[in-house]
Write a protein that holds these residues in place. Structure first.
Motif, short mmCIF file in Angstrom:
data_model
loop_
_atom_site.label_atom_id
_atom_site.label_comp_id
_atom_site.label_asym_id
_atom_site.label_seq_id
_atom_site.Cartn_x
_atom_site.Cartn_y
_atom_site.Cartn_z
N GLU A 1 0.82 -1.21 0.00
CA GLU A 1 0.00 0.00 0.00
C GLU A 1 0.86 1.27 0.00
N THR B 1 1.55 1.97 -3.62
CA THR B 1 0.31 2.40 -4.27
C THR B 1 -0.06 3.82 -3.85
N GLU B 2 0.15 4.12 -2.58
CA GLU B 2 -0.16 5.46 -2.07
C GLU B 2 0.72 6.51 -2.75
N HIS C 1 -0.63 7.10 -6.31
CA HIS C 1 -1.90 7.84 -6.33
C HIS C 1 -1.68 9.32 -6.04
N GLU D 1 -2.27 10.28 -13.28
CA GLU D 1 -3.19 9.16 -13.49
C GLU D 1 -2.68 7.90 -12.78
N GLY D 2 -2.10 8.10 -11.59
CA GLY D 2 -1.49 6.99 -10.85
C GLY D 2 -2.44 5.85 -10.54
N ALA D 3 -3.73 6.16 -10.38
CA ALA D 3 -4.71 5.12 -10.07
C ALA D 3 -4.94 4.17 -11.24
N SER D 4 -4.39 4.51 -12.42
CA SER D 4 -4.55 3.65 -13.59
C SER D 4 -3.51 2.54 -13.64
#
Length: 272
Positions: free
Chosen positions: A112, A115-116, A119, A124-127
């Motif tokens: 995480e 991932t954090e 984001h 567009e990190g969530a992609s």
């Protein structure tokens, strides 16, 4: 916008795709016959005899469609996307971003944390979804995903981050695919147990091994300069008795094992 040129490109893509799919029909028929020889009623005893086990397999996935996308070209007028970042554009389609003040990762052992960071600090990190972490090289790779399914080892859809000895991210590289769309036709796909049969028939599953993961994603099928087409693909991870992790990719429509090493090499060497 040059509509005539755009129209010609897409007509070319779908023509190439149709020709390619037709040429693969005979191969997929051959693979189907191979699976038929090792039918569901016979594969389980064979696996048991070789002590090959597997986790609970994905279910209720009967169809999937091909998807198409376009390589994103970054423009200097859009940069920087975030403060504290100095971005350069390489070959129009890759960002090389250096952080003026490195960002501390919370924990290398916590996915995480990576991932954090994506984001919060990547366009567009969530992609993108985390794929692998190499603590020795101090780098992590993320692959772009669509409809919660990963685009495996595509050099035009990944993020690679780098951190220092203080576990601070000081740089990352990014490429991106845009206008990702499903083609209208849904294709019947091979079931997970059939994929295991294909791998077994190819002598790729070693005795005393365990299949620990099976996920449906996409692999590159047709790649033009800017436009690409992706095929539904099963990714299979296997732990051998020696403690090694092996990874296989099988076209979910054709039931054919894919050699993805070239794409892997491009991603691994992208920083060289």
């Amino acid at each position: 916008m040059d509509w005539s040129k755009t129209k010609s490109i897409f007509i070319g893509v779908f023509l190439i795709l149709n020709i390619f799919l037709y040429s693969q029909y005979l191969n997929s028929y051959s693979e189907a016959q191979k699976v038929g020889v090792l039918g569901e009623k016979t594969i389980e005893p064979r696996l048991k005899e070789d002590n090959i086990t597997y986790v609970t397999l994905p279910s209720n996935i009967e169809t999937a469609s091909y998807i198409s996308g376009k390589v994103k070209n970054f423009h200097s007028t859009e940069l920087p996307y975030f403060t504290n970042q100095n971005a350069e554009i390489e070959n129009e389609s890759k960002l090389i971003v250096k952080l003026n003040n490195p960002i501390k990762l919370k924990s290398l052992g916590d996915k995480e944390s990576f991932t954090e960071f994506l984001h919060m600090y990547v366009y567009e990190g969530a992609s993108y979804a985390l794929w692998s972490v190499d603590k020795e090289k101090r780098e992590a790779i993320f692959f772009q995903h669509v409809n919660d399914r990963t685009l495996f080892y595509n050099v035009s859809g990944f993020v690679k981050i780098y951190w220092n000895l203080d576990e601070e991210v000081y740089m990352y590289e990014q490429t991106m695919l845009e206008k990702l769309e499903e083609l209208e036709q849904q294709e019947n796909i091979f079931e997970p147990i059939q994929i295991i049969q294909v791998l077994y028939a190819e002598n790729l599953l070693k005795a005393d091994s365990r299949i620990t993961s099976m996920k449906l994603g996409y692999s590159t099928l047709v790649q033009l300069t800017q436009t690409q087409v992706f095929a539904p693909t099963w990714e299979v991870r296997v732990h051998t008795k020696d403690g090694e992790v092996e990874e296989y990719f099988v076209n979910a429509v054709e039931g054919k094992v894919i050699d993805i090493q070239l794409d892997l090499k491009k991603v691994d060497e992208v920083d060289e």
